[in-house]
Design an enzyme around this catalytic site. Sequence first.
Site, PDB file in Angstrom:
ATOM      1  N   GLY A 176       0.801  -1.222   0.000  1.00  0.00           N
ATOM      2  CA  GLY A 176       0.000   0.000   0.000  1.00  0.00           C
ATOM      3  C   GLY A 176       0.834   1.272   0.000  1.00  0.00           C
ATOM      4  N   ASN A 202      -8.602   3.577   7.891  1.00  0.00           N
ATOM      5  CA  ASN A 202      -7.956   2.460   8.580  1.00  0.00           C
ATOM      6  C   ASN A 202      -8.230   2.430  10.080  1.00  0.00           C
ATOM      7  OD1 ASN A 202      -6.296   4.859   8.061  1.00  0.00           O
ATOM      8  ND2 ASN A 202      -4.836   3.901   9.446  1.00  0.00           N
ATOM      9  N   SER A 257      -3.397  -3.796  -1.023  1.00  0.00           N
ATOM     10  CA  SER A 257      -2.300  -4.519  -0.392  1.00  0.00           C
ATOM     11  C   SER A 257      -2.750  -5.926  -0.030  1.00  0.00           C
ATOM     12  CB  SER A 257      -1.888  -3.759   0.869  1.00  0.00           C
ATOM     13  OG  SER A 257      -0.914  -4.486   1.566  1.00  0.00           O
ATOM     14  N   HIS A 288      -1.624  -8.123   2.325  1.00  0.00           N
ATOM     15  CA  HIS A 288      -1.651  -8.640   3.699  1.00  0.00           C
ATOM     16  C   HIS A 288      -2.865  -8.194   4.505  1.00  0.00           C
ATOM     17  CE1 HIS A 288      -0.235  -5.285   6.398  1.00  0.00           C
ATOM     18  NE2 HIS A 288       0.040  -4.765   5.227  1.00  0.00           N
ATOM     19  N   THR A 297      12.967  -6.880 -10.199  1.00  0.00           N
ATOM     20  CA  THR A 297      12.574  -8.261 -10.501  1.00  0.00           C
ATOM     21  C   THR A 297      11.265  -8.598  -9.791  1.00  0.00           C
ATOM     22  OG1 THR A 297      14.868  -8.879 -10.785  1.00  0.00           O
ATOM     23  CG2 THR A 297      13.326 -10.675 -10.379  1.00  0.00           C
ATOM     24  N   CYS A 353       0.592   1.861  13.018  1.00  0.00           N
ATOM     25  CA  CYS A 353       1.663   2.784  12.655  1.00  0.00           C
ATOM     26  C   CYS A 353       1.802   3.913  13.658  1.00  0.00           C
ATOM     27  CB  CYS A 353       1.388   3.391  11.284  1.00  0.00           C
ATOM     28  SG  CYS A 353       1.051   2.153  10.041  1.00  0.00           S
TER      29      CYS A 353
END
Lengths: 387, 124
Positions: free
Chosen positions: A69, A149, A197, A199, A235, A323
């Site tokens: 995210g 969130n 995202s 997860h 990659t 966070c």
Amino acid sequence: MIYLDHSATSPVDPKVFKAMEPYFVDSFGNASTLYSLGREARKVMEENRKMVASLIGANPDEIIFTSGGTESDNIAIKGTAYRLKDKGNHIITSNIEHPAVDETCKYLEKKGFNVTYLSAGEDGIVSVSDLQDAITDETILITIMHANNEIGTIQPINEIGEIAREHKIIFHTDAVQSVGKIPVDVNQLNVDMLSLSAHKLYGPKGIGALYVKRGVRLEPILHGGGHEKGIRPGTENVAGIVGLGKACQIAKENLEETEQYVTSIRDEIIEKVLSEVEQSYLNGHSTKRLPNNINFRFKSIEGESLVLHLDAKGIASSTGSACSSKKLEPSHVLLALGLEEVDAHGSLRLTLGKENKKEEIDYIVKSIKDAVETLRKLSPLWCQVEQ
Amino acid sequence: MYSEKVMDHFSNPRNVGEIEEADGIGTVGNPTCGDLMTIYIKVKDNIIEDIKFKTFGCGAAIATSSMVTELAMGKTIEEALEITRNDVANELEGLPPVKMHCSNLAADALHAAIDDYKKKLAEK
């Protein structure tokens, strides 16, 4: 343990893990190579791009794989600002965004862009008319989250998108919390870009995607080997991409069922706690919120203490976003709702998941009630409230 | 992030409550910042013979309050004044760095209670 912190992260679904397993040791090829091992990696990557696109109603070529995210938000916001800097220097966002958007906008302010932070109302929802008023000839980007969130409030994204289209302004939404929990369709939402995202929807950490509508151009913020149309070189994380794809596929299959099931648990916990714990409140709009989000506020106690007491009872919860829990200030989202700082400190976030059980509800409610009572006995502020 | 000792004092705080007709009361902190603590002392013959606390705050705020009451109980006024924030943190086997400044206010609350006691004594 009863895990009630799914907005921080979710466990990887065993079916997702199983799908990823072959792509570490056996099918480890670099998707950019010509031999069969590499071609196989390329093939599986493109199959999974379709699954991600399918969950959000996009075309596969509109999906850019990223590390999650935060990276998706940075690519979308900085990439648009840098690309369109000669056209204008004004960005509109809200004051309840995740730090991945909020801090990116603050960074751009330092680089000379003007940013308007729309205030969410007391219910945690941004006003469409405020947005309309904030648009100027200089506005090049609107970035407003789909679902918050911390308090789970769902923003009027399709209406904002209509306005953005009328004014030909690029519109990005951070949908990290909503994808896989409620229906998300990029065409219905009228968005040009959307971050997601893995997860948060039972996929692995370290992989996500940015939807970029056909025709929308971005200035790359990373430079390298030209992977992902040059927007996100590096990659490809094939195993992660398989994990994201599988997680999206499972989410799509069970979306409605899971949404209804989780909503029923959410509503029962809210109703019981508000009726059984005195001076308890719900932060954010009561219905325009994610099916899995509960954010309580309890008078005269502090959230971290409550989280620790619940942990001792085997319940994993949080005070706000994971966070911000390392910082000591109350959450900027709760302050944006107009709460006093002392009250904002007394908040508890519970975010549910599909593996939570109805039989757990009474234990959860009782644990919260007991912990709040214990802390109020210690609190000098509670006596003042009682008197 | 918290030591076992902090968790012990947080989960089983010692000397919780208020003292009626306390000889000294000290309040420090600010609920706006998320921490507020009040310490009550009862003094006899220059010795702290009873001490209690009430705290609104995080795990560290509650644990340090509990610890400072243990450290000060039975001490003379002079000895109690020598208890520092660092003593409290050390006795708790350390605090997370972010909590050292904001939530480690218990020694200040103890000193405020002693100041209040001395003030009242001077007025008598």
